[in-house]
Scaffold this motif. Structure first.
Motif, mmCIF file in Angstrom:
data_model
loop_
_atom_site.group_PDB
_atom_site.id
_atom_site.type_symbol
_atom_site.label_atom_id
_atom_site.label_comp_id
_atom_site.label_asym_id
_atom_site.label_seq_id
_atom_site.Cartn_x
_atom_site.Cartn_y
_atom_site.Cartn_z
ATOM 1 N N ILE A 116 53.307 49.708 53.424
ATOM 2 C CA ILE A 116 52.810 48.373 53.102
ATOM 3 C C ILE A 116 51.823 47.940 54.183
ATOM 4 C CG2 ILE A 116 53.478 45.934 52.930
ATOM 5 C CD1 ILE A 116 56.091 46.921 51.658
ATOM 6 N N GLY A 117 50.672 47.428 53.765
ATOM 7 C CA GLY A 117 49.646 46.985 54.712
ATOM 8 C C GLY A 117 48.697 48.070 55.156
ATOM 9 N N SER A 118 48.903 49.295 54.688
ATOM 10 C CA SER A 118 48.047 50.405 55.096
ATOM 11 C C SER A 118 46.687 50.310 54.416
ATOM 12 C CB SER A 118 48.714 51.729 54.719
ATOM 13 O OG SER A 118 47.805 52.803 54.785
ATOM 14 N N THR A 119 45.631 50.479 55.218
ATOM 15 C CA THR A 119 44.261 50.475 54.687
ATOM 16 C C THR A 119 43.455 51.684 55.136
ATOM 17 O OG1 THR A 119 43.505 49.146 56.571
ATOM 18 C CG2 THR A 119 44.181 47.947 54.581
ATOM 19 N N LYS A 120 43.984 52.464 56.105
ATOM 20 C CA LYS A 120 43.222 53.573 56.662
ATOM 21 C C LYS A 120 44.131 54.800 56.834
ATOM 22 C CE LYS A 120 40.014 50.531 59.164
ATOM 23 N NZ LYS A 120 39.459 50.155 60.503
ATOM 24 N N LEU A 121 44.649 55.293 55.725
ATOM 25 C CA LEU A 121 45.581 56.424 55.750
ATOM 26 C C LEU A 121 44.791 57.730 55.873
ATOM 27 C CD1 LEU A 121 48.632 57.055 55.481
ATOM 28 C CD2 LEU A 121 48.253 57.295 53.018
ATOM 29 N N ASP A 122 45.176 58.575 56.817
ATOM 30 C CA ASP A 122 44.366 59.738 57.183
ATOM 31 C C ASP A 122 45.243 60.984 57.279
ATOM 32 O OD1 ASP A 122 42.099 61.158 57.931
ATOM 33 O OD2 ASP A 122 41.601 59.852 59.616
ATOM 34 N N TRP A 123 44.578 62.117 57.434
ATOM 35 C CA TRP A 123 45.222 63.438 57.446
ATOM 36 C C TRP A 123 44.868 64.194 58.725
ATOM 37 C CZ3 TRP A 123 41.271 62.040 54.018
ATOM 38 C CH2 TRP A 123 40.006 62.576 54.294
ATOM 39 N N GLU A 124 45.715 65.161 59.120
ATOM 40 C CA GLU A 124 45.430 66.032 60.265
ATOM 41 C C GLU A 124 46.266 67.303 60.134
ATOM 42 O OE1 GLU A 124 45.887 64.290 64.128
ATOM 43 O OE2 GLU A 124 44.696 62.513 63.655
ATOM 44 N N VAL A 125 45.646 68.438 59.857
ATOM 45 C CA VAL A 125 46.374 69.707 59.859
ATOM 46 C C VAL A 125 46.554 70.153 61.310
ATOM 47 C CG1 VAL A 125 44.244 71.056 59.525
ATOM 48 C CG2 VAL A 125 46.468 72.073 58.988
ATOM 49 N N GLU A 126 47.776 70.566 61.656
ATOM 50 C CA GLU A 126 48.069 70.919 63.045
ATOM 51 C C GLU A 126 49.042 72.098 63.128
ATOM 52 O OE1 GLU A 126 48.968 67.722 65.671
ATOM 53 O OE2 GLU A 126 47.393 66.430 64.845
ATOM 54 N N LEU A 127 48.921 72.840 64.213
ATOM 55 C CA LEU A 127 49.873 73.896 64.560
ATOM 56 C C LEU A 127 51.056 73.275 65.276
ATOM 57 C CD1 LEU A 127 50.549 76.986 65.001
ATOM 58 C CD2 LEU A 127 49.425 76.707 67.227
ATOM 59 N N GLY A 128 52.260 73.539 64.764
ATOM 60 C CA GLY A 128 53.479 73.077 65.408
ATOM 61 C C GLY A 128 54.124 74.184 66.223
ATOM 62 N N VAL A 129 54.546 73.863 67.437
ATOM 63 C CA VAL A 129 55.256 74.791 68.319
ATOM 64 C C VAL A 129 56.718 74.358 68.358
ATOM 65 C CG1 VAL A 129 55.437 75.700 70.670
ATOM 66 C CG2 VAL A 129 53.180 75.140 69.717
ATOM 67 N N VAL A 130 57.626 75.260 68.003
ATOM 68 C CA VAL A 130 59.049 74.942 67.936
ATOM 69 C C VAL A 130 59.763 75.557 69.139
ATOM 70 C CG1 VAL A 130 61.142 75.060 66.551
ATOM 71 C CG2 VAL A 130 58.903 74.893 65.421
ATOM 72 N N GLY A 149 59.143 79.705 67.620
ATOM 73 C CA GLY A 149 58.174 80.040 66.582
ATOM 74 C C GLY A 149 57.203 78.911 66.330
ATOM 75 N N TYR A 150 56.505 79.018 65.197
ATOM 76 C CA TYR A 150 55.393 78.116 64.893
ATOM 77 C C TYR A 150 55.462 77.698 63.432
ATOM 78 C CZ TYR A 150 53.788 80.192 69.240
ATOM 79 O OH TYR A 150 53.712 80.627 70.542
ATOM 80 N N CYS A 151 54.811 76.566 63.121
ATOM 81 C CA CYS A 151 54.808 76.070 61.749
ATOM 82 C C CYS A 151 53.585 75.195 61.509
ATOM 83 C CB CYS A 151 56.090 75.290 61.445
ATOM 84 S SG CYS A 151 56.297 73.790 62.442
ATOM 85 N N VAL A 152 53.374 74.834 60.252
ATOM 86 C CA VAL A 152 52.307 73.926 59.854
ATOM 87 C C VAL A 152 52.836 72.495 59.879
ATOM 88 C CG1 VAL A 152 50.678 73.299 58.030
ATOM 89 C CG2 VAL A 152 51.359 75.696 58.325
ATOM 90 N N ILE A 153 52.014 71.585 60.383
ATOM 91 C CA ILE A 153 52.349 70.158 60.369
ATOM 92 C C ILE A 153 51.142 69.374 59.868
ATOM 93 C CG2 ILE A 153 52.818 68.134 61.828
ATOM 94 C CD1 ILE A 153 54.501 69.997 63.596
ATOM 95 N N ASN A 154 51.393 68.379 59.042
ATOM 96 C CA ASN A 154 50.376 67.396 58.697
ATOM 97 C C ASN A 154 50.693 66.132 59.492
ATOM 98 O OD1 ASN A 154 48.430 65.752 57.583
ATOM 99 N ND2 ASN A 154 49.048 66.050 55.457
#
Length: 283
Positions: A116-130, A149-154
């Motif tokens: 609620i109230g969001s006007t600038k919702l954005d994305w970012e693909v990132e490498l996750g380090v576990v 290990g590693y994974c994909v994060i948005n």
């Protein structure tokens, strides 16, 4: 190994992806894919299991976040020089650290809810380090010994919450569903050269991010070492390492997400995600 969690939200079961791309149930071997299962000894035991001896999950349905019971969800800002440039900010001389609420974590294909109230919702693909074993004041040379290990994060972000007003990053990063994680945790022995993995993100089929981890300013080993100076890293903690250029904020004019938009993203060897943006309906 490709370790995963499948099933309804809050009821995920541990599993692995076998060599034929089929999900095998691991619940007879480990309780969950969480910190306790990510130690070197535990991973070594899992590696000894013949996947064909595990029950086949014919219809796994929903994939959950690939790590359960995450203690800390740590993020690195402006870790790609070209992303810093599109944000109009200088390249940091040392890593920018912020956190996402662990309640933001969701499955790789779960809907992303526009707050609620969001006007600038954005994305970012990132490498996750576990993280697999506790890390405190570790050297860069030994840092990856502590990684499972590693994974994909948005790293979904609400720029108005993040930058406008008081400009507190955590407000724009920690909303529910702002941390799709998975589809798998790929153990470091199978992840390849994590300093040279292609990464991409599309919105409604249009390619916006098309980069590589090779353009990171601060590499995973340095980041694990650096963060461990300021807080201990515990098994199951995740470090999300920053995004390449092509985010919505950097478009001319800016292009932000609206309900109905579909994000598709992935990293070479680590799998892909798909999320649909929906309206908040829970209040």
């Amino acid at each position: 190994m490709k370790l995963l969690r499948y099933g309804p939200t809050g009821q995920e079961r541990p599993g692995l992806m076998d060599g034929q791309g089929q999900v095998r149930d691991l619940s007879g071997v480990v309780q969950d894919i969480d910190g306790a299962a990510l130690s070197p000894d535990s991973l070594a035991k899992l590696a000894e299991v013949d996947p064909s001896s595990l029950p086949l999950v014919a219809a796994p349905g929903r994939l959950g976040p690939c790590v359960g019971r995450v203690g800390k969800f740590i993020c690195i800002g402006l870790n790609y020089a070209d992303h810093a440039a599109e944000s109009g900010l200088p390249v940091p001389t040392e890593p920018v650290i912020f956190t996402k609420a662990t309640s933001a974590i969701c499955g790789p294909d779960d809907d992303v809810i526009q707050p609620i109230g969001s006007t600038k919702l954005d994305w970012e693909v990132e490498l996750g380090v576990v993280i697999g074993t506790e890390a405190r004041y570790v050297s860069e040379e030994r840092a990856l010994e502590h990684v499972a290990g590693y994974c994909v994060i948005n790293d979904v972000s609400e720029r108005a919450f993040q930058i406008d007003g008081t400009g507190t990053w955590d407000k724009g990063k920690g909303c529910d569903t702002f941390g799709p994680t998975g589809p798998w945790l790929v153990t470091k022995d199978e992840a390849g050269d994590v300093e040279n993995l292609g990464m991409w993100l599309k919105v409604n089929g249009e390619l916006f991010q098309n980069g590589s981890t090779k353009t990171m300013v601060f590499k995973p080993a340095f980041l694990v070492s650096y963060v461990s100076r300021f807080m201990s890293l515990q098994p199951g903690d995740i470090i999300s390492t920053g995004t390449p250029p092509g985010v919505g904020m950097g478009q001319k004019p800016p292009r932000y997400l609206v309900p109905g938009d579909v994000m598709e993203l992935g990293i070479e060897g680590l799998g892909a995600q798909r999320q649909t943006v929906v309206v908040e309906t829970r209040v």
